[in-house]
Design a protein around this motif. Structure first.
Motif, short mmCIF file in Angstrom:
data_model
loop_
_atom_site.label_atom_id
_atom_site.label_comp_id
_atom_site.label_asym_id
_atom_site.label_seq_id
_atom_site.Cartn_x
_atom_site.Cartn_y
_atom_site.Cartn_z
N VAL A 203 0.86 -1.19 0.00
CA VAL A 203 0.00 0.00 0.00
C VAL A 203 0.90 1.24 0.00
N THR A 204 0.68 2.10 -0.98
CA THR A 204 1.49 3.32 -1.07
C THR A 204 0.69 4.49 -0.49
N PRO A 205 1.37 5.58 -0.10
CA PRO A 205 0.63 6.75 0.44
C PRO A 205 -0.41 7.26 -0.56
N GLU A 206 -0.14 7.12 -1.86
CA GLU A 206 -1.06 7.64 -2.88
C GLU A 206 -2.41 6.92 -2.83
N PHE B 71 -3.53 4.89 -0.17
CA PHE B 71 -4.06 4.62 1.16
C PHE B 71 -5.19 5.57 1.50
N SER B 72 -6.24 5.01 2.07
CA SER B 72 -7.35 5.83 2.50
C SER B 72 -7.72 5.42 3.93
N ASP B 73 -8.22 6.39 4.67
CA ASP B 73 -8.68 6.15 6.04
C ASP B 73 -9.99 5.37 6.02
#
Lengths: 444, 147
Positions: free
Chosen positions: A385-388, A390-392
Motif C-alpha cells: 500500500v502506497t501513500p497515494e 491509502f485511505s482512512d
C-alpha cells in the motif's frame, strides 16, 4: 590491453561506435565472413557441435550465405550444463584468461570462458553501449552490478573504463553507502538492475539525499517494463536505458537502447540475431515476435552457434532516429525462464505489473506467491500500500482491492487473490527482484 | 473544533500493532485514544495523540503509510439517552457519521465528571461542527487535550 579511449563525441557517438553505422550490405559481408570463421572454430574444436553437424551431414564448408545458418543445430542452456565445466570451450585453458559462471541455483552452474581478444570485444561492445546511452568520459559511473562470477559487474566495469569514464566499482548492496558516495562524489551515471535503482531512489528520498546530478542510468539483468522506466525517470533527473546481454553470449553489451529509447540496438557485427517460433524452431521474418536466437560471430573461447536465449522479442528493421543501421530488438517483455504455468495457463510477471499499473497509476512493489491447495494452483499477489492509494476509509481500500483483483483477472484471464500489505514488507533484493515466490513444490 | 487523527495501514496478523506503537513510545508520544477498523486482511489503526505532527513525522520516517484526517471529540452526558441529543442534532442537519469510537484518554482541561467523550468522523467536519453548535453542543478543542 585495450587501447585507451578517444574523446567521445556528443550525441552518443564514440569512435568505437563506428560499426553501429555501417551500411547494411557492408555489415552483411562482415557478418558472413565472421560467421564462417565462427562455425569453423566450433566445428573443429567443440565435440558436441561437430557431432550434431555430422548427424545432419554438414561441415563448416556448408555455410555459404547468412541464410545457411538456418540449417545448423540449436544450442541450449542444457548443452552447457551437460558439458560442465569445459566441454563447450574451443580453446585450451592456456589461452583462456577469464572464467565466469552462473550461480547454479537450478542445477549445475554454467561456465563461460574468454580469451584476451574476447575480453577486448566485450569491453568494446560495452563502450558502444554506454556511448549509445550518452555516457561520456566526463561521467562518473557508479557500477552497482555485482562483481565476481556474475558477468554484470566486470563487464560494465571494463566497458566504462575503456570509454574513459571515471568508474566507481562499488558492486551491489550496502544501499546507505551507495547513496553517501553517490552524493559525495557527484555521480552522474549509474548501472545496476532496475529494481535496485528503484530501491536506491526510495531510500534516497527517505534519507533526503540529493540525486539530481544523476543523468544517465543503464539498467539490465532482469526484465522490466516501460512503466518502471517512467517511474525511475519520474523519481530522478536521469534518463533510464535498457541494456541486454547474457553470459552465454558474452555478458551485458549484446544490445542497448539509444537516446530514442525505442528498442535495443543489437551489436550485429558480433552477435547475429534470429527470431524463431519457440515451438517449431522455424525462423520468423523481421517484425514477428518469437524467441531470440543468437550466434556469436567473433567469440574465440566459446563460440555459440544458434543459442536459444528463451527471451521473447521481435527484430525491428525501421530506421532509428539515432542513425544507427544495426537492427533493434524490442524490449524483452517476457522471459520464458520466468514464465509461470498456472493451471495450464502461461503467466508472465510483467502481465501482473501491467494489471497493477492500470489500477494504481504507478507500479507498486509487488510479489507473486504461488501455492498448491488440494491439487490446485493458487496465485496470490501481494501489493504494498502506497501513500497515494491509502485511505482512512475501509470501503475505499476494499474497493481498491476489488479493482486490483478484477484488473489481474482481465489481463491474465486467471483469478488471483490480491493481498494488500504494509509498505516495505516485501523483501527488497539488492540484485534481481524476486517477483515470484513459488511454493508449489513444498505445499503440494 | 476539529482534532487531527492519524490513520495507519496495518496488516491483519498477530504482532502488526506493535511496531507503530513502539515508534510512538520511543518518540515519547502519548496515545489519547485509538481504534482498529479491521477487515479479513488488513486494518486501519486510527489514533489521537498528544503530538500529531511529531507522530506523523516519526511514523512516516519509520516507513508507515500515515494519513491525517479531522475528527470531532464531543462530550456526551453519561446517562440513558445522553447520546440522543447529539444524534438528533446531526440528523436534523443531515450529517451522516462515517464512524465513531469512544475517547479513551480520560483527562482534558474542562472535563466534567459523569460525561463520556466520543470521537466522530464526518465527510464534512465543518458542517457537523455548525450543526452541533446550533444545538448548543461544542466539540473539544485540540488545545484542551492532555495526557
Amino acid at each position: 590491453m585495450k587501447k585507451p579511449c578517444c574523446q567521445a563525441a556528443p550525441g552518443g557517438f564514440h569512435p568505437e561506435s563506428a560499426p553501429d553505422f555501417l551500411p547494411r550490405p557492408q555489415l552483411r559481408d562482415l557478418q558472413l565472413a565472421r560467421l564462417q570463421l565462427s562455425v569453423r572454430n566450433a566445428f573443429e574444436h567443440v565435440a558436441l557441435f561437430r557431432a550434431r553437424m555430422e548427424e545432419r551431414g554438414l561441415t563448416a564448408d556448408d555455410v555459404r550465405t547468412l541464410e545457411d545458418l538456418g540449417k545448423l543445430p540449436f544450442t541450449t542452456k542444457s548443452d552447457l550444463r551437460d558439458t560442465y565445466p569445459f566441454g563447450m570451450f574451443a580453446r585450451p585453458l592456456a589461452e583462456i584468461v577469464r572464467l565466469h559462471a552462473s550461480s547454479g541455483t537450478t542445477g549445475k552452474p554454467i561456465v563461460v570462458a574468454y580469451t584476451q581478444s574476447d575480453l577486448d570485444t566485450w569491453a568494446s561492445v560495452m563502450v558502444r553501449s554506454f556511448a549509445a546511452a550518452g555516457v561520456t568520459r566526463s561521467d562518473i559511473v557508479q557500477n552497482a552490478y555485482g562483481y565476481g562470477l556474475f558477468t554484470g559487474g566486470l563487464g560494465a566495469h571494463y566497458g566504462a573504463e575503456a570509454l574513459g569514464a571515471t568508474v566507481l566499482p562499488i558492486s551491489g548492496g550496502n544501499t546507505e553507502r551507495q547513496l553517501m558516495l553517490m552524493r559525495d562524489f557527484g555521480v552522474t551515471a549509474i548501472c545496476c538492475t532496475p529494481s535496485y535503482m528503484v530501491h536506491l531512489l526510495e531510500r534516497a528520498q527517505e534519507m533526503k539525499i540529493d540525486t539530481s546530478k544523476l543523468r544517465v542510468g543503464v539498467f539490465g539483468a532482469e526484465p522490466w517494463t516501460e512503466a518502471m522506466r517512467q517511474r525511475i525517470q519520474a523519481m530522478s533527473s536521469m534518463k533510464a536505458y535498457d541494456i541486454y546481454g547474457l553470459s552465454e553470449i558474452i555478458g551485458p553489451g549484446v544490445a542497448v537502447e539509444c537516446s530514442c529509447q525505442h528498442g535495443l540496438h543489437i551489436f550485429e557485427d558480433h552477435f547475429y540475431p534470429e527470431i524463431i517460433d519457440p515451438e517449431t524452431g522455424r525462423v520468423l521474418p523481421d517484425g514477428e515476435e518469437g524467441e531470440l536466437v543468437i550466434t556469436t560471430l567473433s567469440k574465440e573461447a566459446m563460440p555459440m552457434i544458434r543459442y536459444r536465449t528463451r527471451d521473447i522479442t521481435a527484430l525491428e528493421t525501421a530506421a532509428c532516429g539515432c542513425g544507427r543501421t544495426i537492427r533493434r530488438i524490442r524490449r524483452i517483455s517476457r522471459r520464458s525462464d520466468d514464465m509461470l504455468i498456472l493451471r495450464g495457463v502461461n503467466v508472465f510477471p510483467s502481465q501482473v505489473e501491467t494489471a497493477l499499473l492500470a489500477v494504481e497509476g504507478t507500479v507498486p512493489h509487488y510479489q507473486i506467491v504461488l501455492t498448491r491447495a488440494h491439487g490446485l494452483d493458487e496465485m496470490e499477489v501481494r501489493v504494498e500500500v502506497t501513500p497515494e492509494v491509502f485511505s482512512d476509509n475501509v470501503r475505499a481500500l476494499e474497493s481498491l482491492h476489488r479493482r486490483l483483483e478484477k484488473s489481474i483477472e482481465q489481463t491474465l484471464c486467471i483469478r488471483a487473490t490480491v493481498r494488500l500489505v504494509e509498505p516495505h514488507s516485501i523483501q527488497r533484493s539488492e540484485g534481481k527482484a524476486k517477483r515470484v515466490l513459488d511454493l508449489r513444490q513444498s505445499s503440494s | 473544533m476539529k482534532i487531527p487523527q492519524l490513520s495507519l495501514f496495518v496488516e491483519n496478523r498477530p504482532g502488526s500493532l506493535r511496531p507503530p506503537c513502539k515508534v510512538l513510545a520511543d518518540a515519547g508520544i502519548d496515545l489519547l485514544s485509538l481504534t482498529v477498523a479491521d477487515t479479513e486482511e488488513f486494518g486501519i489503526l486510527r489514533m489521537i495523540v498528544v503530538d500529531p505532527d511529531g507522530a506523523r513525522q516519526v511514523l512516516t520516517a519509520a516507513g508507515f503509510v500515515v494519513k491525517v484526517t479531522e475528527v470531532l471529540a464531543i462530550e456526551v452526558p453519561q446517562r440513558p439517552g445522553g447520546l440522543l441529543v447529539i444524534l438528533d442534532a446531526l440528523e436534523a442537519a443531515g450529517q451522516a457519521i462515517e464512524y465513531m469510537y469512544a475517547f479513551a484518554g480520560v483527562t482534558y482541561r474542562r472535563r466534567v465528571d459523569g460525561r463520556a467523550v466520543l470521537v466522530f468522523r464526518f465527510a464534512d467536519p465543518d458542517a457537523a461542527v455548525r450543526a452541533l453548535a446550533k444545538a448548543g453542543i461544542s466539540a473539544i478543542a485540540p488545545a484542551e487535550l492532555q495526557s
